[in-house]
Design a protein around this motif. Structure first.
Motif, PDB file in Angstrom:
ATOM      1  N   SER A  43      37.496   4.927  72.490  1.00 10.08           N
ATOM      2  CA  SER A  43      38.505   5.565  73.454  1.00 10.08           C
ATOM      3  C   SER A  43      37.768   6.016  74.858  1.00 10.08           C
ATOM      4  CB  SER A  43      39.277   6.236  72.657  1.00 10.08           C
ATOM      5  OG  SER A  43      38.597   7.555  72.119  1.00 10.08           O
TER       6      SER A  43
ATOM      7  N   PRO B 213      35.158   5.949  77.774  1.00  8.40           N
ATOM      8  CA  PRO B 213      34.826   5.107  78.736  1.00  8.40           C
ATOM      9  C   PRO B 213      33.336   4.572  78.622  1.00  8.40           C
ATOM     10  CG  PRO B 213      35.725   6.656  79.963  1.00  8.40           C
ATOM     11  CD  PRO B 213      35.782   7.066  78.598  1.00  8.40           C
ATOM     12  N   LEU B 214      32.789   3.356  79.039  1.00 14.02           N
ATOM     13  CA  LEU B 214      31.458   2.926  78.909  1.00 14.02           C
ATOM     14  C   LEU B 214      30.617   3.831  79.557  1.00 14.02           C
ATOM     15  CD1 LEU B 214      29.315   0.945  77.803  1.00 14.02           C
ATOM     16  CD2 LEU B 214      29.940  -0.182  80.050  1.00 14.02           C
ATOM     17  N   GLU B 215      30.803   4.647  80.547  1.00 10.51           N
ATOM     18  CA  GLU B 215      30.022   5.546  81.455  1.00 10.51           C
ATOM     19  C   GLU B 215      29.592   6.664  80.439  1.00 10.51           C
ATOM     20  OE1 GLU B 215      32.719   4.165  82.589  1.00 10.51           O
ATOM     21  OE2 GLU B 215      31.733   2.594  83.942  1.00 10.51           O
TER      22      GLU B 215
END
Length: 72
Positions: free
Chosen positions: A2, A4-6
């Motif tokens: 859940s 974010p990739l960052e």
């Protein structure tokens, strides 16, 4: 996942960063769970990369980007 990739990349940078050079002397003797080093910290674990395919795909590039390797 859940987050974010960052955000996940920031976590991987903190978890996988080493303040030393990782020496790989023989690829035949290389063990995927631990890499030995010649510093006061005798080894680092990279078992995070073995958790699942998604984490490995996200974290492996971070591991290789932020650490220094001596291959010889």
């Amino acid at each position: 996942m859940s987050l974010p990739l960052e955000i996940r990349v920031m976590i991987y940078e903190l978890a996988l960063a080493g303040d030393f050079m990782i020496e790989i002397t023989s690829l035949k003797k290389w063990k995927p769970k631990k890499i030995t080093t010649k510093t006061s910290q005798s080894s680092i674990t990279i078992t995070l990369l073995l958790a699942n395919k998604r984490i490995c795909a996200d974290a492996a590039p971070v591991f290789y980007k932020i650490n220094f390797f001596l291959i010889g």
